[in-house]
Design a protein around this motif. Structure first.
Motif, PDB file in Angstrom:
ATOM      1  N   ASP A   1       0.836  -1.203   0.000  1.00  0.00           N
ATOM      2  CA  ASP A   1       0.000   0.000   0.000  1.00  0.00           C
ATOM      3  C   ASP A   1       0.872   1.254   0.000  1.00  0.00           C
ATOM      4  OD1 ASP A   1      -1.766   2.077   0.438  1.00  0.00           O
ATOM      5  OD2 ASP A   1      -2.847   1.051   2.052  1.00  0.00           O
ATOM      6  N   PRO A   2       0.856   2.043  -1.085  1.00  0.00           N
ATOM      7  CA  PRO A   2       1.712   3.238  -1.149  1.00  0.00           C
ATOM      8  C   PRO A   2       1.319   4.317  -0.149  1.00  0.00           C
ATOM      9  CG  PRO A   2       0.250   3.161  -3.037  1.00  0.00           C
ATOM     10  CD  PRO A   2       0.069   1.866  -2.299  1.00  0.00           C
ATOM     11  N   ASN A   3       0.115   4.248   0.406  1.00  0.00           N
ATOM     12  CA  ASN A   3      -0.318   5.226   1.400  1.00  0.00           C
ATOM     13  C   ASN A   3       0.183   4.902   2.802  1.00  0.00           C
ATOM     14  OD1 ASN A   3      -1.836   6.777  -0.469  1.00  0.00           O
ATOM     15  ND2 ASN A   3      -3.408   5.202  -0.402  1.00  0.00           N
ATOM     16  N   GLN A   4       0.701   3.707   2.981  1.00  0.00           N
ATOM     17  CA  GLN A   4       1.227   3.293   4.281  1.00  0.00           C
ATOM     18  C   GLN A   4       2.741   3.444   4.253  1.00  0.00           C
ATOM     19  OE1 GLN A   4      -0.920   2.886   6.495  1.00  0.00           O
ATOM     20  NE2 GLN A   4      -2.733   2.259   5.414  1.00  0.00           N
ATOM     21  N   TRP A   5       3.248   4.604   4.639  1.00  0.00           N
ATOM     22  CA  TRP A   5       4.675   4.891   4.555  1.00  0.00           C
ATOM     23  C   TRP A   5       5.417   4.654   5.865  1.00  0.00           C
ATOM     24  CZ3 TRP A   5       5.135   8.551   8.172  1.00  0.00           C
ATOM     25  CH2 TRP A   5       4.022   9.348   8.410  1.00  0.00           C
ATOM     26  N   ALA A   6       4.713   4.419   6.941  1.00  0.00           N
ATOM     27  CA  ALA A   6       5.348   4.164   8.238  1.00  0.00           C
ATOM     28  C   ALA A   6       4.580   3.055   8.929  1.00  0.00           C
ATOM     29  CB  ALA A   6       5.374   5.416   9.085  1.00  0.00           C
ATOM     30  N   ALA A   7       4.900   1.824   8.611  1.00  0.00           N
ATOM     31  CA  ALA A   7       4.157   0.679   9.130  1.00  0.00           C
ATOM     32  C   ALA A   7       5.062  -0.227   9.954  1.00  0.00           C
ATOM     33  CB  ALA A   7       3.547  -0.115   7.972  1.00  0.00           C
ATOM     34  N   HIS A   8       4.439  -1.032  10.798  1.00  0.00           N
ATOM     35  CA  HIS A   8       5.202  -1.985  11.608  1.00  0.00           C
ATOM     36  C   HIS A   8       4.379  -3.247  11.860  1.00  0.00           C
ATOM     37  CE1 HIS A   8       2.834  -1.358  15.284  1.00  0.00           C
ATOM     38  NE2 HIS A   8       2.669  -0.138  14.778  1.00  0.00           N
ATOM     39  N   VAL A   9       5.073  -4.364  11.962  1.00  0.00           N
ATOM     40  CA  VAL A   9       4.466  -5.643  12.302  1.00  0.00           C
ATOM     41  C   VAL A   9       5.450  -6.365  13.210  1.00  0.00           C
ATOM     42  CG1 VAL A   9       3.635  -7.871  11.430  1.00  0.00           C
ATOM     43  CG2 VAL A   9       3.260  -5.803  10.086  1.00  0.00           C
ATOM     44  N   SER A  10       4.963  -6.961  14.284  1.00  0.00           N
ATOM     45  CA  SER A  10       5.840  -7.763  15.131  1.00  0.00           C
ATOM     46  C   SER A  10       5.089  -8.952  15.700  1.00  0.00           C
ATOM     47  CB  SER A  10       6.438  -6.928  16.261  1.00  0.00           C
ATOM     48  OG  SER A  10       5.461  -6.594  17.209  1.00  0.00           O
ATOM     49  N   LEU A  11       5.829 -10.026  15.905  1.00  0.00           N
ATOM     50  CA  LEU A  11       5.290 -11.239  16.508  1.00  0.00           C
ATOM     51  C   LEU A  11       6.242 -11.645  17.619  1.00  0.00           C
ATOM     52  CD1 LEU A  11       3.208 -13.577  16.484  1.00  0.00           C
ATOM     53  CD2 LEU A  11       4.740 -14.766  14.901  1.00  0.00           C
ATOM     54  N   LYS A  12       5.705 -11.816  18.817  1.00  0.00           N
ATOM     55  CA  LYS A  12       6.556 -12.235  19.925  1.00  0.00           C
ATOM     56  C   LYS A  12       5.892 -13.330  20.740  1.00  0.00           C
ATOM     57  CE  LYS A  12       5.122  -8.289  22.691  1.00  0.00           C
ATOM     58  NZ  LYS A  12       5.581  -7.060  23.331  1.00  0.00           N
ATOM     59  N   ARG A  13       6.738 -14.097  21.389  1.00  0.00           N
ATOM     60  CA  ARG A  13       6.295 -15.124  22.326  1.00  0.00           C
ATOM     61  C   ARG A  13       6.268 -14.463  23.689  1.00  0.00           C
ATOM     62  NH1 ARG A  13       8.683 -18.133  26.096  1.00  0.00           N
ATOM     63  NH2 ARG A  13       7.957 -20.229  26.467  1.00  0.00           N
ATOM     64  N   LEU A  14       5.125 -14.503  24.344  1.00  0.00           N
ATOM     65  CA  LEU A  14       4.990 -13.860  25.639  1.00  0.00           C
ATOM     66  C   LEU A  14       5.646 -14.695  26.736  1.00  0.00           C
ATOM     67  CD1 LEU A  14       1.314 -12.606  25.351  1.00  0.00           C
ATOM     68  CD2 LEU A  14       3.421 -11.344  24.917  1.00  0.00           C
ATOM     69  N   ALA A  15       6.094 -14.016  27.774  1.00  0.00           N
ATOM     70  CA  ALA A  15       6.748 -14.698  28.893  1.00  0.00           C
ATOM     71  C   ALA A  15       5.758 -15.629  29.592  1.00  0.00           C
ATOM     72  CB  ALA A  15       7.288 -13.673  29.877  1.00  0.00           C
ATOM     73  N   ASP A  16       6.251 -16.761  30.015  1.00  0.00           N
ATOM     74  CA  ASP A  16       5.465 -17.701  30.806  1.00  0.00           C
ATOM     75  C   ASP A  16       6.412 -18.460  31.730  1.00  0.00           C
ATOM     76  OD1 ASP A  16       6.723 -19.548  29.156  1.00  0.00           O
ATOM     77  OD2 ASP A  16       4.917 -20.144  28.102  1.00  0.00           O
ATOM     78  N   GLU A  17       5.898 -19.494  32.376  1.00  0.00           N
ATOM     79  CA  GLU A  17       6.733 -20.250  33.307  1.00  0.00           C
ATOM     80  C   GLU A  17       7.885 -20.975  32.606  1.00  0.00           C
ATOM     81  OE1 GLU A  17       3.475 -22.681  31.757  1.00  0.00           O
ATOM     82  OE2 GLU A  17       3.419 -20.835  32.913  1.00  0.00           O
ATOM     83  N   ALA A  18       7.803 -21.159  31.304  1.00  0.00           N
ATOM     84  CA  ALA A  18       8.853 -21.854  30.552  1.00  0.00           C
ATOM     85  C   ALA A  18       9.980 -20.925  30.100  1.00  0.00           C
ATOM     86  CB  ALA A  18       8.261 -22.565  29.341  1.00  0.00           C
TER      87      ALA A  18
END
Length: 85
Positions: A42-59
């Motif tokens: 999308d040329p109108n989206q000039w400042a975009a971000h995507v992230s995927l993380k594993r959340l903290a848990d007992e492991a």
């Protein structure tokens, strides 16, 4: 149980946050990929971000798995020069 968090947004809009459990990890990765392709195209989206993380848990601690940031609409050419999209 392990949980994953997908966040994405663009151009100062509100960031979308989705959470997935371990059974839906493939869905999280698919949605992440779709968000990157959509926001990058999308040329109108000039400042975009995507992230995927594993959340903290007992492991273990929180882990950033993937992060992508778009800061302009410039694209490299085959010769290596940059052109506007």
């Amino acid at each position: 149980m392990t949980y994953y968090e997908l966040t994405y947004g663009a151009n100062g809009e509100a960031t979308t946050t989705l959470r997935f459990n371990a059974f839906h990890y493939t869905d999280a990765v698919t949605r992440m990929s779709e968000a990157v392709v959509r926001l990058d195209a999308d040329p109108n989206q000039w400042a975009a971000h995507v992230s995927l993380k594993r959340l903290a848990d007992e492991a273990g601690p929180e882990i950033q798995l993937v992060a992508w940031t778009k800061t302009s609409n410039e694209r490299p050419t085959i010769e290596g020069d940059r052109i506007d999209a």
